[in-house]
Design a protein around this motif. Structure first.
Motif, PDB file in Angstrom:
ATOM      1  N   LEU A  30       0.984  -1.062  -0.015  1.00 29.26           N
ATOM      2  CA  LEU A  30      -0.485   0.008   0.075  1.00 29.26           C
ATOM      3  C   LEU A  30       0.798   0.990  -0.458  1.00 29.26           C
ATOM      4  CD1 LEU A  30      -3.029   0.568  -0.342  1.00 29.26           C
ATOM      5  CD2 LEU A  30      -2.845   0.773   2.844  1.00 29.26           C
ATOM      6  N   THR A  33       2.121   1.060  -3.665  1.00 27.18           N
ATOM      7  CA  THR A  33       1.111   1.763  -4.313  1.00 27.18           C
ATOM      8  C   THR A  33       0.498   3.758  -4.222  1.00 27.18           C
ATOM      9  OG1 THR A  33       0.034   0.015  -4.667  1.00 27.18           O
ATOM     10  CG2 THR A  33      -1.100   1.789  -5.571  1.00 27.18           C
ATOM     11  N   MET A  44      -4.098   6.130   0.604  1.00 20.66           N
ATOM     12  CA  MET A  44      -5.323   5.337  -0.053  1.00 20.66           C
ATOM     13  C   MET A  44      -5.704   4.240   1.055  1.00 20.66           C
ATOM     14  SD  MET A  44      -2.746   3.799  -2.949  1.00 20.66           S
ATOM     15  CE  MET A  44      -3.901   3.520  -3.568  1.00 20.66           C
ATOM     16  N   ALA A  46      -6.360  -0.706   1.926  1.00 18.41           N
ATOM     17  CA  ALA A  46      -6.031  -1.587   1.149  1.00 18.41           C
ATOM     18  C   ALA A  46      -6.866  -1.988  -0.336  1.00 18.41           C
ATOM     19  CB  ALA A  46      -6.372  -2.452   2.369  1.00 18.41           C
ATOM     20  N   ILE A  49      -6.208  -1.487  -3.594  1.00 19.75           N
ATOM     21  CA  ILE A  49      -5.244  -2.294  -3.958  1.00 19.75           C
ATOM     22  C   ILE A  49      -5.290  -3.966  -4.356  1.00 19.75           C
ATOM     23  CG2 ILE A  49      -3.246  -0.956  -4.150  1.00 19.75           C
ATOM     24  CD1 ILE A  49      -2.073  -3.215  -1.440  1.00 19.75           C
ATOM     25  N   ALA A  66       1.739   3.627   7.527  1.00 26.10           N
ATOM     26  CA  ALA A  66       1.110   2.821   7.155  1.00 26.10           C
ATOM     27  C   ALA A  66       0.314   2.784   8.933  1.00 26.10           C
ATOM     28  CB  ALA A  66       1.602   1.927   6.542  1.00 26.10           C
ATOM     29  N   GLU A 128     -10.178   7.558   3.887  1.00 26.81           N
ATOM     30  CA  GLU A 128      -8.992   6.403   4.438  1.00 26.81           C
ATOM     31  C   GLU A 128     -10.256   5.245   4.674  1.00 26.81           C
ATOM     32  OE1 GLU A 128      -8.269   5.921   1.691  1.00 26.81           O
ATOM     33  OE2 GLU A 128      -7.568   8.010   1.060  1.00 26.81           O
TER      34      GLU A 128
END
Length: 137
Positions: A30, A33, A44, A46, A49, A66, A128
């Motif tokens: 993640l 990406t 983002m 998870a 993706i 993260a 998110e």
């Protein structure tokens, strides 16, 4: 590893499952990406993706963070309306966000963390977290 962006609304509409220590590899994918899309993306989840795990990644300036199993434990009583876009869903939508949030989560090393975020970072986290609940924002 940089992953393809998920655009399947049925998949994105599903609630995420609790992440485990074994899901740290997903968190690293993640982050990779997000880094690959940093010119037009600041956060983002998870599921973006193709992984239904409770993991998000956000940009804090030049740093990428993260968060595994993030949960808002406190939030500002004051809110504001804003318009947000998303890599997974075309267009923009109006949403209401809290001015600040306090979040507990596990970091990329599986350590417990608790931090307060304000302003744009708080907005990113709320967006998110909506993804983790299956809300299409």
């Amino acid at each position: 590893m940089v992953k393809e962006i998920m655009k399947d609304l049925l998949f994105l509409g599903q609630k995420a499952e609790t992440a485990t220590k074994e899901d740290i590899a997903i968190a690293k994918d993640l982050l990779d990406t997000l880094a690959a899309h940093k010119e037009h993306c600041v956060g983002m989840a998870a599921n973006m993706i193709g992984e239904r795990r409770a993991i998000i990644a956000i940009a804090e300036g030049n740093e990428l963070t993260a968060m595994l199993n993030p949960v808002i434990v406190k939030k500002s009583p004051r809110t504001y309306k804003t318009t947000e876009g998303c890599l997974s869903i075309p267009g923009e939508r109006e949403v209401e966000r809290h001015e600040w949030v306090e979040v507990k989560y596990r970091d990329i090393n599986w350590n417990r963390e608790k931090r307060k975020f304000t302003g744009f970072e708080a907005e990113i986290i709320q967006h998110e977290l909506d993804h983790l609940e299956g809300k299409l924002v």
